[in-house]
Motif scaffolding. Structure first.
Motif, PDB file in Angstrom:
ATOM      1  N   THR A 261       0.842  -1.209   0.000  1.00 43.47           N
ATOM      2  CA  THR A 261       0.000   0.000   0.000  1.00 43.47           C
ATOM      3  C   THR A 261       0.874   1.255   0.000  1.00 43.47           C
ATOM      4  O   THR A 261       0.552   2.236  -0.669  1.00 43.47           O
ATOM      5  CB  THR A 261      -0.989  -0.013   1.178  1.00 43.47           C
ATOM      6  OG1 THR A 261      -1.646  -1.280   1.199  1.00 43.47           O
ATOM      7  CG2 THR A 261      -2.044   1.073   1.046  1.00 43.47           C
TER       8      THR A 261
ATOM      9  N   GLU B 205      -4.944  -5.299  -1.827  1.00 41.79           N
ATOM     10  CA  GLU B 205      -5.760  -6.332  -1.173  1.00 41.79           C
ATOM     11  C   GLU B 205      -6.333  -7.299  -2.212  1.00 41.79           C
ATOM     12  O   GLU B 205      -6.490  -8.492  -1.930  1.00 41.79           O
ATOM     13  CB  GLU B 205      -6.892  -5.685  -0.369  1.00 41.79           C
ATOM     14  CG  GLU B 205      -6.539  -5.285   1.068  1.00 41.79           C
ATOM     15  CD  GLU B 205      -5.571  -4.131   1.209  1.00 41.79           C
ATOM     16  OE1 GLU B 205      -5.325  -3.439   0.202  1.00 41.79           O
ATOM     17  OE2 GLU B 205      -5.038  -3.912   2.316  1.00 41.79           O
TER      18      GLU B 205
ATOM     19  N   ARG C 244      -6.144   4.244   5.849  1.00 39.50           N
ATOM     20  CA  ARG C 244      -5.000   3.383   6.155  1.00 39.50           C
ATOM     21  C   ARG C 244      -5.259   2.557   7.421  1.00 39.50           C
ATOM     22  O   ARG C 244      -5.830   3.047   8.392  1.00 39.50           O
ATOM     23  CB  ARG C 244      -3.719   4.223   6.325  1.00 39.50           C
ATOM     24  CG  ARG C 244      -3.263   4.937   5.071  1.00 39.50           C
ATOM     25  CD  ARG C 244      -3.044   4.000   3.903  1.00 39.50           C
ATOM     26  NE  ARG C 244      -2.124   2.923   4.135  1.00 39.50           N
ATOM     27  CZ  ARG C 244      -0.815   2.959   3.899  1.00 39.50           C
ATOM     28  NH1 ARG C 244      -0.289   4.059   3.399  1.00 39.50           N
ATOM     29  NH2 ARG C 244      -0.055   1.902   4.121  1.00 39.50           N
ATOM     30  N   GLY C 245      -4.832   1.316   7.365  1.00 39.21           N
ATOM     31  CA  GLY C 245      -5.074   0.403   8.483  1.00 39.21           C
ATOM     32  C   GLY C 245      -6.506  -0.132   8.491  1.00 39.21           C
ATOM     33  O   GLY C 245      -6.933  -0.784   9.451  1.00 39.21           O
TER      34      GLY C 245
ATOM     35  N   SER D 134      -8.173  -2.533   7.212  1.00 37.31           N
ATOM     36  CA  SER D 134      -8.581  -3.948   7.205  1.00 37.31           C
ATOM     37  C   SER D 134      -9.128  -4.391   8.569  1.00 37.31           C
ATOM     38  O   SER D 134      -9.994  -5.272   8.632  1.00 37.31           O
ATOM     39  CB  SER D 134      -7.404  -4.845   6.825  1.00 37.31           C
ATOM     40  OG  SER D 134      -6.953  -4.517   5.550  1.00 37.31           O
TER      41      SER D 134
HETATM   42  N1  ASP Z   1      -3.303  -2.202   3.237  1.00 34.97           N
HETATM   43  C1  ASP Z   1      -3.916  -1.096   3.943  1.00 34.97           C
HETATM   44  C2  ASP Z   1      -2.847  -0.253   4.608  1.00 34.97           C
HETATM   45  O1  ASP Z   1      -1.663  -0.566   4.500  1.00 34.97           O
HETATM   46  C3  ASP Z   1      -4.958  -1.543   4.927  1.00 34.97           C
HETATM   47  C4  ASP Z   1      -4.462  -2.403   6.067  1.00 34.97           C
HETATM   48  O2  ASP Z   1      -3.382  -2.967   5.984  1.00 34.97           O
HETATM   49  O3  ASP Z   1      -5.190  -2.504   7.057  1.00 34.97           O
HETATM   50  O4  ASP Z   1      -3.162   0.724   5.200  1.00 34.97           O
END
Ligand code: ASP
Ligand code: ADP
Ligand code: MG
Length: 438
Positions: free
Chosen positions: A41, A119, A195-196, A198
């Motif tokens: 990402t 993803e 971001r984050g 998931s």
């Molecule tokens: N791939 C996305 C990120 O790096 C979502 C995640 O990892 O949760 O932010």
């Protein structure tokens, strides 16, 4: 049914994907949510930055790096020749999609489409790997059911109805795989949960199917009492209440997406934070029961700006605060911390998009001061009223650190302090020693 979410590092190498395949093979009915392979990402963000600067050459060279990475990844992971070739083609098609965007006029739509590819790639690779081993699974497409509404918030009813519909197509299947982070917005366009995100996907899906538990598998053995990236000695916490975990996530504990606890809390679904590298470690259980009293953990949120409005007119007057808050409402800017005195009010914000407009309007009410580069340090625990001495322990620990704002009593779970970002490491270290004896 349970939800198992695996983060970027957990899915980050062929060996890790192989251990996940074992970890999930316990016969329990489940939806497995995958992040993008770690680093992907960030590279997709870099590709977007290059395209924004009209540097298509740089963007294509970054896509080339991803292509090399995934080719090696797939060759190592999948031994069955036919499936290996098929997987290389699938991933190539996703990467070609990014290459074709590089030829178009860059737009927010293209940016969000590029960010979604990580993803899609990781879940396809894992699905193909399971298939190559003869392990049956269903690859769901998160874009069929994950959706945000007009205000950018997850549309829970839509998610529930459409996920149930997708699952109903496979009544006899036990293992479902799906992408974290990605969704469609109210216009049906590709979008993401920030971001984050998931973690948020896992919690929203868990709530939608009323899962028995939501497991967030990551690279550390649960929520620690302090930020392990900043403080040397930290320890895992065995148990947290939903409220405590939500405050920690919101105020900067990177292990959880800021909004990821709410859906689980609303449906009272226990959340486990577990370590993929050490599955036998206890991890952290987050649930509704109030756990032990006292201090639990410290988290810090950077990028905060404090705004102080001082006015003689505030003295003994009513309606002043309402006028101030209406300005933030008009500019759709949430406030994190508030402190007031008879003649002044200080608030903090982290969204600076409309700072200039906000300050201009606030000047109608008094003298306005703005301090940037601030950090909120949040000491989370169960400070029920009968408990004593919490504040003094915190302040004694921080006696060398200049404190700009203090907020205590807003909830039973949180003491927040505003400090300069340059003092963050010293503050977290001092709290580790003074409050947690570490
Ligand atoms: N791939 C996305 C990120 O790096 C979502 C995640 O990892 O949760 O932010
Ligand atoms: P994932 O890729 O699995 O989603 P993240 O990198 O988003 O993982 O979150 C895990 C990281 O969060 C840990 O490696 C750790 O460095 C960081 N972290 C920050 N604060 C905490 C905390 N209080 N407890 C545990 N981990 C934390
Ligand atoms: Mg994460």
């Amino acid at each position: 049914m349970i939800i198992q979410k695996f983060g970027g590092t957990s899915v980050g190498t062929p060996e890790r994907m192989q251990s996940i395949a074992e970890l999930i093979s316990d016969g329990e009915k489940k939806i497995v949510v995958f992040s993008a392979v770690s680093g992907t990402t960030n590279t997709l963000v870099d590709i977007c930055t290059a395209l924004h600067k009209k540097d298509a050459e740089e963007a294509l060279s970054l896509v080339g790096e991803l292509s090399k990475l995934y080719t090696n990844f797939i060759i190592k992971l999948i031994s069955k020749e036919e499936t290996k070739e098929e997987t290389l083609e699938i991933v190539d098609a996703y990467l070609n999609g990014i290459r074709s965007y590089a030829k178009k006029l860059f737009s927010p739509f293209i940016e969000r489409s590029i960010l979604a590819q990580g993803e899609l790639i990781s879940t396809n690779i894992f699905y193909q790997y399971l298939k190559s081993k003869g392990q049956k699974s269903v690859l769901l497409n998160a874009l069929d059911f994950m959706r945000t509404d007009n205000s950018g918030e997850p549309d829970q009813q839509f998610i529930e109805e459409n996920l149930q519909f997708e699952l109903s197509k496979y009544p006899k299947k036990d293992l479902f795989i799906c992408q974290g982070y990605i969704c469609r917005n109210a216009f049906g366009e590709l979008d993401n949960l920030k971001r984050g995100g998931s973690d948020y996907t896992a919690s929203l899906i868990g709530a939608a199917i009323k899962a028995d538990s939501i497991q967030i598998w990551t690279d550390i053995d649960g929520m620690h009492n302090n930020d392990p990236r900043i403080v040397e000695q930290t320890r895992p916490i065995q148990e947290l209440s939903f409220k405590e975990a939500a405050e920690l996530a919101y105020f900067g504990a990177k292990i959880l997406h800021p909004a990821s606890i709410r859906p689980a809390e609303e449906k009272n679904i226990p959340v486990w934070l577990k370590n993929t590298m050490e599955p036998s470690a206890h991890g952290t259980l987050i649930h509704s029961k109030s756990s032990a009293k006292g201090f639990k953990a410290v988290a810090a949120k950077d990028g905060i700006t404090a705004i102080k409005i001082r006015s003689g007119r505030m003295l003994m007057a009513y309606g002043f605060l309402r006028n101030v808050f209406e300005v933030f409402e008009r500019f759709k800017t949430p406030i994190d911390m508030i402190t007031t005195s008879e003649v002044a009010v200080s608030v903090t914000i982290d969204d600076l998009t409309n700072l200039e407009g906000i300050v201009n309007e606030l000047k109608d009410f008094g003298n306005v001061e703005v301090d940037e580069n601030q950090t909120i340090v949040c000491v989370v625990g169960d400070y029920s009223a009968e408990g004593k001495g919490y504040a003094s322990l915190i302040f004694n620990a921080l006696d060398e650190i200049p404190i700009r704002m203090i907020s205590y009593g807003g909830s039973n779970h949180n003491v927040s302090l505003l400090i300069q970002t340059e003092d963050k490491k010293a503050a977290l270290t001092a709290l580790n020693k003074g409050v947690f004896n570490l």
